[in-house]
Write a protein that holds these residues in place. Structure first.
Motif, PDB file in Angstrom:
ATOM      1  N   VAL A   9      -2.057  17.476  -6.510  1.00  0.00           N
ATOM      2  CA  VAL A   9      -3.071  16.520  -7.062  1.00  0.00           C
ATOM      3  C   VAL A   9      -3.288  15.876  -5.635  1.00  0.00           C
ATOM      4  O   VAL A   9      -2.578  15.613  -4.992  1.00  0.00           O
ATOM      5  N   VAL A  10      -4.656  15.167  -5.442  1.00  0.00           N
ATOM      6  CA  VAL A  10      -5.166  14.634  -4.384  1.00  0.00           C
ATOM      7  C   VAL A  10      -5.060  13.132  -4.524  1.00  0.00           C
ATOM      8  O   VAL A  10      -5.099  12.604  -5.704  1.00  0.00           O
ATOM      9  N   TYR A  11      -4.222  12.634  -3.590  1.00  0.00           N
ATOM     10  CA  TYR A  11      -4.037  11.187  -3.808  1.00  0.00           C
ATOM     11  C   TYR A  11      -4.460  10.412  -2.472  1.00  0.00           C
ATOM     12  O   TYR A  11      -4.504  11.048  -1.474  1.00  0.00           O
ATOM     13  N   THR A  12      -4.846   9.120  -2.494  1.00  0.00           N
ATOM     14  CA  THR A  12      -5.326   8.402  -1.244  1.00  0.00           C
ATOM     15  C   THR A  12      -4.011   7.598  -1.165  1.00  0.00           C
ATOM     16  O   THR A  12      -3.856   6.530  -1.904  1.00  0.00           O
ATOM     17  N   ASN A  72      -5.860  -4.401   8.358  1.00  0.00           N
ATOM     18  CA  ASN A  72      -5.115  -3.303   9.243  1.00  0.00           C
ATOM     19  C   ASN A  72      -4.627  -2.088   8.444  1.00  0.00           C
ATOM     20  O   ASN A  72      -3.731  -1.413   9.099  1.00  0.00           O
ATOM     21  N   LYS A  73      -4.799  -2.014   7.189  1.00  0.00           N
ATOM     22  CA  LYS A  73      -4.199  -0.978   6.308  1.00  0.00           C
ATOM     23  C   LYS A  73      -4.974   0.439   6.731  1.00  0.00           C
ATOM     24  O   LYS A  73      -6.286   0.515   7.057  1.00  0.00           O
ATOM     25  N   ASN A  74      -4.308   1.379   6.848  1.00  0.00           N
ATOM     26  CA  ASN A  74      -4.791   2.898   6.957  1.00  0.00           C
ATOM     27  C   ASN A  74      -4.592   3.663   5.818  1.00  0.00           C
ATOM     28  O   ASN A  74      -3.814   3.472   5.023  1.00  0.00           O
ATOM     29  N   TYR A  75      -5.775   4.457   5.652  1.00  0.00           N
ATOM     30  CA  TYR A  75      -5.788   5.333   4.491  1.00  0.00           C
ATOM     31  C   TYR A  75      -5.949   6.647   4.846  1.00  0.00           C
ATOM     32  O   TYR A  75      -6.466   7.014   5.793  1.00  0.00           O
ATOM     33  N   ALA A  76      -5.196   7.459   4.034  1.00  0.00           N
ATOM     34  CA  ALA A  76      -5.202   9.101   3.934  1.00  0.00           C
ATOM     35  C   ALA A  76      -5.367   9.705   2.721  1.00  0.00           C
ATOM     36  O   ALA A  76      -4.515   9.379   1.744  1.00  0.00           O
ATOM     37  N   GLU A  77      -6.137  10.759   2.372  1.00  0.00           N
ATOM     38  CA  GLU A  77      -6.255  11.335   1.485  1.00  0.00           C
ATOM     39  C   GLU A  77      -5.149  12.492   1.633  1.00  0.00           C
ATOM     40  O   GLU A  77      -5.224  13.329   2.664  1.00  0.00           O
ATOM     41  N   VAL A  78      -4.267  12.712   0.556  1.00  0.00           N
ATOM     42  CA  VAL A  78      -3.176  13.631   0.594  1.00  0.00           C
ATOM     43  C   VAL A  78      -3.140  14.524  -0.741  1.00  0.00           C
ATOM     44  O   VAL A  78      -3.529  14.197  -1.652  1.00  0.00           O
ATOM     45  N   LEU A  79      -2.526  15.792  -0.329  1.00  0.00           N
ATOM     46  CA  LEU A  79      -2.265  16.622  -1.472  1.00  0.00           C
ATOM     47  C   LEU A  79      -0.787  16.661  -1.951  1.00  0.00           C
ATOM     48  O   LEU A  79       0.011  17.205  -0.978  1.00  0.00           O
ATOM     49  N   ILE A  80      -0.383  16.054  -3.081  1.00  0.00           N
ATOM     50  CA  ILE A  80       0.973  16.058  -3.575  1.00  0.00           C
ATOM     51  C   ILE A  80       1.020  16.803  -4.752  1.00  0.00           C
ATOM     52  O   ILE A  80       0.602  16.283  -5.831  1.00  0.00           O
ATOM     53  N   ASP A  81       1.820  17.769  -5.095  1.00  0.00           N
ATOM     54  CA  ASP A  81       2.080  18.788  -5.956  1.00  0.00           C
ATOM     55  C   ASP A  81       0.820  19.160  -6.559  1.00  0.00           C
ATOM     56  O   ASP A  81       0.621  19.058  -8.040  1.00  0.00           O
TER      57      ASP A  81
END
Length: 175
Positions: A20-23, A9-18
């Motif tokens: 740097v790309v994180y999942t 049931n986990k959802n994942y999203a690639e995001v940009l924080i400061d």
């Protein structure tokens, strides 16, 4: 087995924080995960504007960001508590107003019943007064009839007496 269900049931999203790309992964939807990343970017941007921030050690920079996030958390927690108190106060006020409304409605209903009873009493009194007036008129009519009969008798008696007197005068003249 429970862990497998959570992973599925986990959802994942690639995001940009400061920069740097994180999942990011979590049970929340992707939109929420992106909202969290956006909040972090906003905080990091604000903290970077402080004089001397970039000259601080990376560890101290992270501490400043964490402190700012904690500050936001406690302020929102305080706001939530105030809102909860306001909600409780409003619920108490609402309860009091509902109670007052019910009491007022009951009083109004009693007044309406009393008014209806008084209207019925007034109608009965009007009817009784009308009936009493008819009896008075009947008595007055009976009295008027008796007076008329008496007056008629007197008039008749007077007429008979006058006729007899006139007849006697006529006889006296003849003699």
């Amino acid at each position: 087995m429970e862990r497998k269900v959570q992973k599925e049931n986990k959802n994942y999203a690639e995001v940009l924080i400061d920069g740097v790309v994180y999942t990011l992964g979590g049970v929340e939807n992707e939109e929420y995960l992106r909202k969290v990343a956006s909040y972090l970017n906003e905080k990091i941007g604000k903290v970077k504007q402080f004089d001397g921030f970039l000259r601080m050690s990376e560890e101290y920079q992270m501490l400043m960001i964490e402190l700012n996030i904690a500050d936001d958390y406690f302020k929102e927690q305080e706001r939530a508590n105030e809102l909860a108190e306001q909600k409780n106060d409003l619920e108490k006020d609402t309860y009091s107003l509902k109670h007052e409304l019910i009491t007022t409605q009951m009083k109004l209903e009693n007044v309406r019943r009393e008014l209806e009873d008084e209207r019925r009493n007034l109608q009965e009194l009007k009817k009784k007064l009308a009936d009493d007036g008819k009896e008075t008129l009947t008595v007055d009519a009976d009295g008027a009839e008796e007076a008329l009969t008496e007056a008629t008798k007197e008039t008749a008696t007077t007429a008979v007496e006058k006729t007899e007197a006139t007849a006697k005068k006529d006889q006296d003249k003849k003699h």
